[in-house]
Design an enzyme around this catalytic site. Sequence first.
Site, PDB file in Angstrom:
ATOM      1  N   ASP A   9       0.870  -1.171   0.000  1.00  0.00           N
ATOM      2  CA  ASP A   9       0.000   0.000   0.000  1.00  0.00           C
ATOM      3  C   ASP A   9       0.920   1.238   0.000  1.00  0.00           C
ATOM      4  O   ASP A   9       2.122   1.112   0.272  1.00  0.00           O
ATOM      5  CB  ASP A   9      -0.847  -0.061   1.281  1.00  0.00           C
ATOM      6  CG  ASP A   9      -1.593   1.223   1.555  1.00  0.00           C
ATOM      7  OD1 ASP A   9      -2.325   1.680   0.659  1.00  0.00           O
ATOM      8  OD2 ASP A   9      -1.449   1.771   2.668  1.00  0.00           O
ATOM      9  N   ASP A  11      -0.244   5.091   0.917  1.00  0.00           N
ATOM     10  CA  ASP A  11      -0.496   6.119   1.930  1.00  0.00           C
ATOM     11  C   ASP A  11      -0.490   5.522   3.331  1.00  0.00           C
ATOM     12  O   ASP A  11      -1.306   4.655   3.648  1.00  0.00           O
ATOM     13  CB  ASP A  11      -1.835   6.816   1.657  1.00  0.00           C
ATOM     14  CG  ASP A  11      -1.773   7.645   0.382  1.00  0.00           C
ATOM     15  OD1 ASP A  11      -0.736   8.292   0.151  1.00  0.00           O
ATOM     16  OD2 ASP A  11      -2.754   7.641  -0.380  1.00  0.00           O
ATOM     17  N   LYS A  53     -11.563  11.315  -4.091  1.00  0.00           N
ATOM     18  CA  LYS A  53     -12.828  11.826  -4.649  1.00  0.00           C
ATOM     19  C   LYS A  53     -14.009  11.329  -3.815  1.00  0.00           C
ATOM     20  O   LYS A  53     -14.943  12.079  -3.535  1.00  0.00           O
ATOM     21  CB  LYS A  53     -12.989  11.383  -6.105  1.00  0.00           C
ATOM     22  CG  LYS A  53     -12.103  12.172  -7.065  1.00  0.00           C
ATOM     23  CD  LYS A  53     -12.515  11.951  -8.509  1.00  0.00           C
ATOM     24  CE  LYS A  53     -12.101  10.606  -9.042  1.00  0.00           C
ATOM     25  NZ  LYS A  53     -10.659  10.413  -9.231  1.00  0.00           N
ATOM     26  N   GLU A  54     -13.939  10.069  -3.428  1.00  0.00           N
ATOM     27  CA  GLU A  54     -15.014   9.481  -2.604  1.00  0.00           C
ATOM     28  C   GLU A  54     -15.096  10.199  -1.258  1.00  0.00           C
ATOM     29  O   GLU A  54     -16.180  10.442  -0.724  1.00  0.00           O
ATOM     30  CB  GLU A  54     -14.748   7.982  -2.381  1.00  0.00           C
ATOM     31  CG  GLU A  54     -14.914   7.115  -3.617  1.00  0.00           C
ATOM     32  CD  GLU A  54     -13.736   7.172  -4.585  1.00  0.00           C
ATOM     33  OE1 GLU A  54     -12.761   7.907  -4.339  1.00  0.00           O
ATOM     34  OE2 GLU A  54     -13.800   6.485  -5.620  1.00  0.00           O
ATOM     35  N   ARG A  55     -13.927  10.564  -0.708  1.00  0.00           N
ATOM     36  CA  ARG A  55     -13.871  11.259   0.589  1.00  0.00           C
ATOM     37  C   ARG A  55     -14.511  12.639   0.460  1.00  0.00           C
ATOM     38  O   ARG A  55     -15.287  13.060   1.313  1.00  0.00           O
ATOM     39  CB  ARG A  55     -12.399  11.368   0.997  1.00  0.00           C
ATOM     40  CG  ARG A  55     -12.163  11.673   2.454  1.00  0.00           C
ATOM     41  CD  ARG A  55     -10.706  11.450   2.781  1.00  0.00           C
ATOM     42  NE  ARG A  55     -10.304  10.077   2.530  1.00  0.00           N
ATOM     43  CZ  ARG A  55      -9.092   9.707   2.079  1.00  0.00           C
ATOM     44  NH1 ARG A  55      -8.170  10.613   1.831  1.00  0.00           N
ATOM     45  NH2 ARG A  55      -8.815   8.440   1.874  1.00  0.00           N
ATOM     46  N   LEU A 124      -2.727   7.518  -9.591  1.00  0.00           N
ATOM     47  CA  LEU A 124      -1.408   7.187 -10.140  1.00  0.00           C
ATOM     48  C   LEU A 124      -0.441   8.372 -10.060  1.00  0.00           C
ATOM     49  O   LEU A 124       0.742   8.201  -9.743  1.00  0.00           O
ATOM     50  CB  LEU A 124      -1.571   6.712 -11.590  1.00  0.00           C
ATOM     51  CG  LEU A 124      -0.306   6.211 -12.276  1.00  0.00           C
ATOM     52  CD1 LEU A 124       0.283   4.998 -11.569  1.00  0.00           C
ATOM     53  CD2 LEU A 124      -0.591   5.850 -13.742  1.00  0.00           C
ATOM     54  N   ASN A 126      -0.236  10.713  -7.876  1.00  0.00           N
ATOM     55  CA  ASN A 126       0.283  10.837  -6.502  1.00  0.00           C
ATOM     56  C   ASN A 126       1.388   9.821  -6.232  1.00  0.00           C
ATOM     57  O   ASN A 126       2.399  10.129  -5.611  1.00  0.00           O
ATOM     58  CB  ASN A 126      -0.837  10.582  -5.480  1.00  0.00           C
ATOM     59  CG  ASN A 126      -1.872  11.694  -5.451  1.00  0.00           C
ATOM     60  OD1 ASN A 126      -1.623  12.803  -5.904  1.00  0.00           O
ATOM     61  ND2 ASN A 126      -3.033  11.381  -4.909  1.00  0.00           N
ATOM     62  N   ASP A 181      -1.207  -0.487   6.230  1.00  0.00           N
ATOM     63  CA  ASP A 181      -1.166   0.248   7.504  1.00  0.00           C
ATOM     64  C   ASP A 181      -2.544   0.395   8.141  1.00  0.00           C
ATOM     65  O   ASP A 181      -2.632   0.902   9.257  1.00  0.00           O
ATOM     66  CB  ASP A 181      -0.581   1.647   7.301  1.00  0.00           C
ATOM     67  CG  ASP A 181      -1.562   2.567   6.592  1.00  0.00           C
ATOM     68  OD1 ASP A 181      -1.990   2.224   5.473  1.00  0.00           O
ATOM     69  OD2 ASP A 181      -1.928   3.607   7.166  1.00  0.00           O
TER      70      ASP A 181
END
Length: 248
Positions: A9, A11, A53-55, A124, A126, A181
């Site tokens: 992962d 972030d 975007k979902e956030r 991608l 990011n 994480d």
Amino acid sequence: MELEAIICDVDGTLAETEESHRAAFNQAFRDAGLPWHWDKSLYGELLKVTGGKERLRHFIGSLGIKTVNTADPSLVASLHERKTACYGELVSRGAVSLRSGFETLIRQARSEGVRLAIATTTGLANVQALLRSALGTEGCSCFEVIAAGDTVAHKKPAPDIYLRTLAQLRLAPRSCLAVEDSHNGLRAARAAGIATLIVRSTYSRFDDFAGAARVVDELDELCAAEPPGPSILDALRLLHQRATRESG
Ligand SMILES: [Mg+2]
């Protein structure tokens, strides 16, 4: 069973990126003239929704106010685009570095032929910005597969992004180890049948990690605790071996 690939992962795992993501969201709100500010406590709650975007969509939907046209579908897209640009600027200025032990692990895996992949809900752009900043211009090529963002219908905790990564690697889940994480990341990897190491991050410290093969605060803790463990990679091999044996 031999460990053939490590799937990471991004972030919170490869790097403590969330404070930079939070700063970038807040900058995008200011740039758009919106009176919104995500403090650490609110952001911790919002992280339960995976995907930027979902956030945003979830947050706007929860406001119930009419200060902006929250029904405007382009609002989320334009805020997210600005946020991604702000994040890229922060990362390229060196605001984010790899967490302890990951650069060593990447080097060891590459020299010993263990394949590396990324499975993330972040975009991608990011991921590429982070890998270039942390590992140099060749950073992205360290990872054979980078499965990111909107390439699957359902983000974590759904297993989709891991299933896509496995398909691209052409590997069975039992040949792989995931490094995550968060609770949502763990659920996604486990639902895809992959043994999972948790490296807890700032925002995930108190998540529920039931079902993880092991939980540590930093990757290099594994070397100290897993004899003969002369290397992080050997410690991961041992962990993977135990986890796959226990699961039959
Ligand atoms: Mg994460």
